[in-house]
Design an enzyme around this catalytic site. Structure first.
Site, PDB file in Angstrom:
ATOM      1  N   GLU A 104       0.814  -1.209   0.000  1.00  0.00           N
ATOM      2  CA  GLU A 104       0.000   0.000   0.000  1.00  0.00           C
ATOM      3  C   GLU A 104       0.852   1.264   0.000  1.00  0.00           C
ATOM      4  O   GLU A 104       1.924   1.309   0.602  1.00  0.00           O
ATOM      5  CB  GLU A 104      -0.924  -0.020   1.222  1.00  0.00           C
ATOM      6  CG  GLU A 104      -1.926  -1.151   1.107  1.00  0.00           C
ATOM      7  CD  GLU A 104      -2.874  -1.278   2.287  1.00  0.00           C
ATOM      8  OE1 GLU A 104      -4.003  -1.699   2.047  1.00  0.00           O
ATOM      9  OE2 GLU A 104      -2.499  -0.963   3.425  1.00  0.00           O
ATOM     10  N   CYS A 117       3.273   8.565   1.306  1.00  0.00           N
ATOM     11  CA  CYS A 117       3.851   7.636   2.273  1.00  0.00           C
ATOM     12  C   CYS A 117       4.159   6.332   1.532  1.00  0.00           C
ATOM     13  O   CYS A 117       3.255   5.649   1.060  1.00  0.00           O
ATOM     14  CB  CYS A 117       2.825   7.432   3.388  1.00  0.00           C
ATOM     15  SG  CYS A 117       3.421   6.381   4.699  1.00  0.00           S
ATOM     16  N   CYS A 124       7.112  -6.796   7.361  1.00  0.00           N
ATOM     17  CA  CYS A 124       8.210  -6.225   8.140  1.00  0.00           C
ATOM     18  C   CYS A 124       8.679  -7.272   9.135  1.00  0.00           C
ATOM     19  O   CYS A 124       7.879  -8.067   9.626  1.00  0.00           O
ATOM     20  CB  CYS A 124       7.734  -4.983   8.889  1.00  0.00           C
ATOM     21  SG  CYS A 124       9.065  -4.088   9.720  1.00  0.00           S
ATOM     22  N   CYS A 128       7.170  -4.718  15.825  1.00  0.00           N
ATOM     23  CA  CYS A 128       6.748  -3.688  16.780  1.00  0.00           C
ATOM     24  C   CYS A 128       5.315  -4.029  17.184  1.00  0.00           C
ATOM     25  O   CYS A 128       4.459  -4.299  16.339  1.00  0.00           O
ATOM     26  CB  CYS A 128       6.807  -2.301  16.140  1.00  0.00           C
ATOM     27  SG  CYS A 128       8.485  -1.845  15.668  1.00  0.00           S
ATOM     28  N   CYS A 131       1.980  -2.212  15.681  1.00  0.00           N
ATOM     29  CA  CYS A 131       1.919  -1.916  14.249  1.00  0.00           C
ATOM     30  C   CYS A 131       1.263  -3.065  13.492  1.00  0.00           C
ATOM     31  O   CYS A 131       1.625  -4.228  13.671  1.00  0.00           O
ATOM     32  CB  CYS A 131       3.324  -1.674  13.710  1.00  0.00           C
ATOM     33  SG  CYS A 131       3.346  -1.303  11.956  1.00  0.00           S
ATOM     34  N   CYS A 359      -1.314   5.825   9.835  1.00  0.00           N
ATOM     35  CA  CYS A 359      -0.053   5.236  10.310  1.00  0.00           C
ATOM     36  C   CYS A 359      -0.304   3.915  10.995  1.00  0.00           C
ATOM     37  O   CYS A 359      -1.161   3.821  11.869  1.00  0.00           O
ATOM     38  CB  CYS A 359       0.575   6.108  11.389  1.00  0.00           C
ATOM     39  SG  CYS A 359       1.187   7.650  10.841  1.00  0.00           S
TER      40      CYS A 359
HETATM   41  N1  SAH Z   1       9.837   0.894  10.098  1.00  0.00           N
HETATM   42  C1  SAH Z   1       9.886   2.320   9.986  1.00  0.00           C
HETATM   43  C2  SAH Z   1       8.915   2.832   8.986  1.00  0.00           C
HETATM   44  C3  SAH Z   1       7.450   2.673   9.379  1.00  0.00           C
HETATM   45  S1  SAH Z   1       6.920   4.244   9.733  1.00  0.00           S
HETATM   46  C4  SAH Z   1       9.730   2.932  11.354  1.00  0.00           C
HETATM   47  O1  SAH Z   1       9.482   2.190  12.293  1.00  0.00           O
HETATM   48  O2  SAH Z   1       9.924   4.128  11.497  1.00  0.00           O
HETATM   49  C5  SAH Z   1       5.392   4.120  10.381  1.00  0.00           C
HETATM   50  C6  SAH Z   1       5.240   5.026  11.594  1.00  0.00           C
HETATM   51  O3  SAH Z   1       3.945   4.792  12.150  1.00  0.00           O
HETATM   52  C7  SAH Z   1       6.230   4.677  12.659  1.00  0.00           C
HETATM   53  O4  SAH Z   1       6.585   5.761  13.453  1.00  0.00           O
HETATM   54  C8  SAH Z   1       5.429   3.673  13.440  1.00  0.00           C
HETATM   55  O5  SAH Z   1       5.965   3.436  14.675  1.00  0.00           O
HETATM   56  C9  SAH Z   1       4.073   4.340  13.471  1.00  0.00           C
HETATM   57  N2  SAH Z   1       2.999   3.399  13.784  1.00  0.00           N
HETATM   58  C10 SAH Z   1       3.011   2.076  13.623  1.00  0.00           C
HETATM   59  N3  SAH Z   1       1.847   1.536  14.016  1.00  0.00           N
HETATM   60  C11 SAH Z   1       1.067   2.543  14.420  1.00  0.00           C
HETATM   61  C12 SAH Z   1      -0.271   2.613  14.907  1.00  0.00           C
HETATM   62  N4  SAH Z   1      -1.036   1.524  15.038  1.00  0.00           N
HETATM   63  N5  SAH Z   1      -0.758   3.823  15.205  1.00  0.00           N
HETATM   64  C13 SAH Z   1      -0.014   4.933  15.037  1.00  0.00           C
HETATM   65  N6  SAH Z   1       1.243   4.927  14.573  1.00  0.00           N
HETATM   66  C14 SAH Z   1       1.791   3.739  14.280  1.00  0.00           C
END
Ligand code: SAH
Length: 389
Positions: A104, A117, A124, A128, A131, A359
């Protein structure tokens, strides 16, 4: 006109020109095709400025060169499975990368800018906890062509809109995947984003976001001039290791030290620290105070006011998650505490959540190895895309 289709029984050895940045294309034209360098520049303009991908339509290239290109090269763009627009103008594309994988890409329009984005991996590996991409596991890295292809699809679609209100002015590598775990392809794609013959974005308008791959942050500072964002999400190691397991390998002090080196090397640029606010997990006043301390230490080490910027992201829920979004009052209080401590803090308002484009909500679609995925099959069917054999 008659198009000569490649023989499907032969392996396709043609170079996908989307995989090459300016240096790579110059090398290909000079050393593989025996042509002048400027031909590479002409091709880049056709592809990235005019969205033309058929060599036959590239009218300022001679017939002989076009024939040579047909034989040795191709311009293969991702397949748009669908695109959806949210009530707030956010647009999401599901792009087929190969018959098994779709990813996406999201466009977020704002008053003075339009941000794309972009994803760097299918799935991945970092796991985390908050996420949604993590829940699908890791499938593979995207190629340079598949990364820049996302920008091409969006730029072309937006370019067709009259009056150019919806423009693409910024790219953030904040889609699916950890960009620093796909270093070479991401760096090459970012170089095309920034090149005048590509998308001409200024250094500060291309941002790479990482969960904290310390050695690669140092490498990045050597090879690319882009903005850095770091997904911090917790102000102490105990909590961060729980939320971002990579923290066990690269704990906060090491991570902050690498960010200091990055900021110092890129004189005058700030680093953005992303912090997803989860109810009762990392949104308490004590966390804000610890975070403020880290940010002030960072400013002092870089010797620059506002070297650290904090981006607060209210958690976006997805099916099966055990986390919840912080209360509005707690979000405001958290921001106030940071600002009282002289930390530049923004709250990133949720966009596009009605189309699962916010995000942490991106998950793409992946067939498993036995080609079972009812959801993916249905998406293809609903959009009249025949599943590949
Ligand atoms: N792997 C990289 C790129 C992904 S960026 C990184 O971790 O930075 C995506 C952003 O959205 C990151 O800051 C991530 O931590 C945040 N994110 C992930 N899941 C989320 C969620 N459920 N709600 C809000 N932000 C989230």
């Amino acid at each position: 006109m008659i198009q000569v289709l490649p023989d499907p029984t032969m392996p396709d050895t043609r170079v996908n020109l989307f995989d090459l940045d300016r240096a790579g294309l110059e090398d290909f034209f000079e050393n593989e095709l025996g042509e002048k360098k400027f031909r590479a520049h002409q091709i880049m303009k056709w592809i990235h400025h005019r969205y033309v991908t058929e060599f036959a339509d590239m009218t300022d290239l001679g017939k002989a060169l076009r024939a040579k290109l047909e034989e040795r090269a191709k311009v293969h763009v991702p397949q748009v499975i669908f695109d959806k627009e949210s009530a707030d103008g956010t647009q999401k594309w599901l792009l087929g990368m190969d018959p098994e994988n779709a990813i996406e890409t999201v466009y977020i329009p704002e008053k003075s800018r339009g941000t794309l984005c972009v994803s760097s991996q299918v799935g991945c590996a970092l796991n985390c906890q908050f996420c949604s991409t993590a829940t699908q596991g890791f499938n593979r890295n995207l190629t340079t062509a598949e990364i820049i292809g996302q920008v091409w699809v969006a730029a072309r679609a937006l370019g067709n809109v009259p009056h150019q209100q919806r423009r693409l002015t910024n790219v953030v590598m904040m889609g699916m995947g950890e960009p620093l775990m796909n270093f070479e392809n991401v760096v090459r794609a970012m170089s095309i984003m920034r090149d005048d013959l590509g998308y001409g974005l200024a250094n500060k308008r291309v941002t790479l976001s990482t969960a904290g791959m310390v050695p690669m942050i140092d490498q990045l500072s050597e090879v690319a001039d882009v903005s850095l964002a770091v997904s911090l999400h917790a102000p102490n190691d105990e909590l961060r290791t729980e939320l971002v397991p990579l923290n066990r390998k690269y704990p906060i002090q090491e991570l902050m030290a690498s960010c200091v080196r990055y900021a110092k090397r890129k004189k005058g640029t700030s680093v953005t620290f992303e912090y997803t606010l989860m109810k009762g997990v990392n949104d308490q006043p004590e966390h804000a105070r610890q975070l403020a301390k880290l940010m002030r230490q960072f400013d002092n080490a870089v010797q620059m006011k506002d070297a650290a910027k904090v981006n607060l992201i209210p958690f976006n829920p997805f099916p099966g998650t055990r986390f919840e979004r912080s209360e509005e009052e707690d979000i405001r209080h958290f921001q106030t505490l940071l600002m009282q401590n002289k930390v530049l803090t923004m709250v990133r308002r949720t966009r596009g959540d009605d189309i699962d484009a916010a995000c942490g909500q991106l998950k793409g679609q992946v067939m498993d190895r036995t080609r079972r995925n009812a959801e993916f099959r249905k998406t293809l069917q609903d959009n009249n895309v025949p599943p590949a054999a």
